[in-house]
Motif scaffolding. Sequence first.
Motif, short mmCIF file in Angstrom:
data_model
loop_
_atom_site.label_atom_id
_atom_site.label_comp_id
_atom_site.label_asym_id
_atom_site.label_seq_id
_atom_site.Cartn_x
_atom_site.Cartn_y
_atom_site.Cartn_z
N PRO A 1 104.52 6.88 28.96
CA PRO A 1 103.42 7.49 29.71
C PRO A 1 102.28 6.49 29.94
CG PRO A 1 103.40 8.25 27.43
CD PRO A 1 104.65 7.43 27.61
N ASP A 2 101.42 6.80 30.90
CA ASP A 2 100.29 5.91 31.23
C ASP A 2 99.43 5.60 30.02
OD1 ASP A 2 101.09 5.75 33.81
OD2 ASP A 2 99.47 6.97 34.66
N GLU A 3 99.28 6.58 29.12
CA GLU A 3 98.41 6.36 27.95
C GLU A 3 98.89 5.19 27.10
OE1 GLU A 3 97.95 10.64 29.17
OE2 GLU A 3 99.61 9.21 28.99
N VAL A 4 100.20 4.96 27.09
CA VAL A 4 100.76 3.83 26.33
C VAL A 4 100.51 2.53 27.09
CG1 VAL A 4 102.89 2.79 25.48
CG2 VAL A 4 102.47 5.24 25.15
N ILE A 5 100.76 2.55 28.40
CA ILE A 5 100.57 1.34 29.21
C ILE A 5 99.11 0.89 29.18
CG2 ILE A 5 100.64 0.40 31.57
CD1 ILE A 5 102.99 2.39 32.08
N PHE A 6 98.19 1.86 29.24
CA PHE A 6 96.77 1.54 29.32
C PHE A 6 96.05 1.65 27.97
CE2 PHE A 6 97.94 2.80 33.65
CZ PHE A 6 97.49 1.69 34.35
N GLY A 7 96.82 1.69 26.90
CA GLY A 7 96.21 1.74 25.57
C GLY A 7 95.39 0.50 25.28
N ASP A 8 94.38 0.65 24.43
CA ASP A 8 93.48 -0.48 24.17
C ASP A 8 93.92 -1.33 22.98
OD1 ASP A 8 92.90 1.19 22.09
OD2 ASP A 8 90.80 1.56 22.66
N ASN A 9 95.06 -0.99 22.36
CA ASN A 9 95.59 -1.80 21.26
C ASN A 9 97.01 -2.22 21.60
OD1 ASN A 9 97.11 -2.35 18.72
ND2 ASN A 9 95.13 -1.94 17.75
N PHE A 10 97.21 -3.50 21.82
CA PHE A 10 98.51 -4.01 22.26
C PHE A 10 99.62 -3.64 21.27
CE2 PHE A 10 101.27 -7.72 21.29
CZ PHE A 10 102.20 -7.51 22.29
N HIS A 11 99.38 -3.79 19.97
CA HIS A 11 100.42 -3.52 18.98
C HIS A 11 100.85 -2.05 19.01
CE1 HIS A 11 99.96 -7.50 17.25
NE2 HIS A 11 98.65 -7.31 17.26
N HIS A 12 99.88 -1.16 19.17
CA HIS A 12 100.19 0.26 19.24
C HIS A 12 101.00 0.57 20.50
CE1 HIS A 12 96.53 1.35 16.48
NE2 HIS A 12 97.39 0.53 15.92
N SER A 13 100.62 -0.05 21.62
CA SER A 13 101.36 0.18 22.88
C SER A 13 102.79 -0.34 22.76
CB SER A 13 100.64 -0.50 24.04
OG SER A 13 99.41 0.15 24.33
N LEU A 14 102.95 -1.52 22.17
CA LEU A 14 104.29 -2.09 22.02
C LEU A 14 105.16 -1.17 21.16
CD1 LEU A 14 106.56 -4.12 22.00
CD2 LEU A 14 105.24 -5.58 20.47
N TYR A 15 104.63 -0.70 20.05
CA TYR A 15 105.37 0.20 19.17
C TYR A 15 105.82 1.44 19.94
CZ TYR A 15 106.43 3.05 15.04
OH TYR A 15 107.05 3.83 14.09
N CYS A 16 104.91 2.01 20.72
CA CYS A 16 105.23 3.23 21.46
C CYS A 16 106.17 2.98 22.64
CB CYS A 16 103.95 3.92 21.92
SG CYS A 16 103.03 4.63 20.53
N HIS A 17 106.09 1.81 23.25
CA HIS A 17 107.10 1.46 24.27
C HIS A 17 108.50 1.51 23.65
CE1 HIS A 17 104.80 0.52 27.80
NE2 HIS A 17 104.22 -0.57 27.32
N LEU A 18 108.64 0.89 22.48
CA LEU A 18 109.94 0.89 21.80
C LEU A 18 110.38 2.31 21.47
CD1 LEU A 18 109.33 -2.13 19.38
CD2 LEU A 18 111.04 -2.06 21.22
N LEU A 19 109.45 3.11 20.98
CA LEU A 19 109.76 4.48 20.62
C LEU A 19 110.19 5.30 21.84
CD1 LEU A 19 109.90 6.54 18.34
CD2 LEU A 19 107.44 6.94 18.62
N CYS A 20 109.47 5.14 22.94
CA CYS A 20 109.82 5.85 24.19
C CYS A 20 111.21 5.42 24.66
CB CYS A 20 108.79 5.58 25.27
SG CYS A 20 107.19 6.33 24.97
N GLY A 21 111.49 4.12 24.59
CA GLY A 21 112.81 3.63 24.98
C GLY A 21 113.91 4.28 24.16
N LEU A 22 113.69 4.42 22.86
CA LEU A 22 114.71 5.02 21.99
C LEU A 22 114.88 6.51 22.28
CD1 LEU A 22 113.81 3.25 18.62
CD2 LEU A 22 115.69 2.70 20.18
N ILE A 23 113.78 7.19 22.54
CA ILE A 23 113.85 8.62 22.87
C ILE A 23 114.70 8.84 24.12
CG2 ILE A 23 112.48 10.59 23.69
CD1 ILE A 23 110.18 9.53 21.87
#
Length: 579
Positions: A187-209
């Motif tokens: 989701p956009d909230e992950v792409i536009f998150g203000d913490n790169f590490h948190h966004s990267l973690y959630c990108h991986l999680l979204c991919g797995l889902i």
Amino acid sequence: MLEKMGDKLDAEAIIQEFESLSMDAGRVQRETLKKILEDNGETEYLLKWGLNGRTDPDSFSDCVPIVTHMDLEPYIQRIADGEKSSILTGKPISTISLSSGTTQGKPKYVPFNDELIGCTMKMYKTSFSFRNREYPIGNGKALQFIYASKQFITKGGLNAATATTNVYRNEEFKKTMTAIQMPCCSPDEVIFGDNFHHSLYCHLLCGLIFRDEVEVVSSTFAHSIVLAFQTFEQVWKELVADIRDGSLSSRITSKSIQSAMAKLLKPDPELADTIYNKCLGLSNWYGLIPELFPNAKYVHGIMTGSMEPYLKKLRHYAGELPLLSADYGASEGWIGVNINPKLPPELASFAVRPDNAYFEFIPLENNLNSLEVTVEPRPVGLTEVQVGKEYEVIITNFAGLYRYRLGDVVKVRGFHKSTPELQFICRKNLLLNINIDKNTEKDLQLAVATAANLLAEEKLEIVDFTSLADLSTEPGHYVIFWEISGNADDELLQKCCNCLDGAFLDAGYVSSRKVNAIGALELRILMRGTFHKIMENFVQLGAAANQFKTPRCVGPTNNKVLEILSDNVVKSYFSTAFG
């Protein structure tokens, strides 16, 4: 170029449009220049050069000088400071793009407008159409490791962010992704998150889902994909736990990301077990990407130039999945499209889209390693370049850059109809130079690759590298910085150091080393995680993580990067290759 029924992209129509442009690239270039000059002929900058309404290529090249960013900086700064007059463009500029700024330590301001968005979307659609002809995808999703940079407002009230962020925030980007039918997992909230590490973690999680729906794994640069799966190696058990429990790790503190991820996360013990067993079954993480995403068709991103050193690791993660190099462009504009996606990235070339900008090419007749001083040749037009020759790229775009040196060196590999296919060689200004030596980014890459073979024999690899022409010593000498994957003994690293020194084949370097006009090459081994600290530094300065490029040659003004490198040296070796 969208079908009437719905918004689905008509890939064959897009390809036909490109073929039509390629048939008569010279005419398209003249029309493109005419449109740029008609739209902006009354600007302060163009009026200064006395074109007097003329829009033909000869008058343009006779009147308007070739410039660097430094020449245009005062004009761009006035726009950023809020001057309303027509300085560089007829229509007002409302947005500023920031270059990655990885070489000298600070990003450049580049004007950005709707016309550049239009050019970018044309490139995305053209590129996708050629890829999809070779690797058709269904109605799946893309696992895109993309991140927005910090956005700020200039003194004059203009939005400023990296070029990629400006694209991601634009509605046309979302429309194009919908037309391509390749929505992002995250989701956009992950792409536009203000913490790169948190966004990267959630990108991986979204991919797995959405693992069964992922058909493409991509990012702007190959480095970001490698970094993502290196991170996966560290956090995979935590990701599996999130999926099993249906709750997000406590490491993610952003309320907006928590809320967005809560809509996607549901307890799924079966999926968690599948991923857990897949990971346990891998040997040293080889083929990780297709194991995690069984329906992925390819991995996609810019893989040329400074990204080439990451290809070995990327192939390790990708297994048998093809690597497709993305197109050729810069913050200042897009240039060429990869119309032969089946070629390996090392052989990728890019057919220039002649309606994106007006292009000129300065012949590098004596190539970059020449020791002769010559008058710079007159630039030639897009259709006048010659196969096998190298050129420096000059661009005139729709956003106020006229006869602007991109600083890129390209080689003409051939022609597609009448438009050239270019191979990116290197950045012209990234030179290691102390005396009469001239070693390019490509020369450095080749030297490092040669020495890396010695490490490979001991099952070690180079995580990343950079260099410095150190003039603080007498004589000056090259310093190569390596971060490596494990511990190597002194004897091996000394051999690597000697190998590096001997691998620079430039005649000026070899002769200078023999007479000690250049001192012994120095290899400095860095603490693990040093290059990650360098990336963090650029992200803090406002760069987007996916736009980060490791600086291959650190400039003397790049004080912060030099400081990070110096603070993280654990061992140092001097070459004895020249006695």
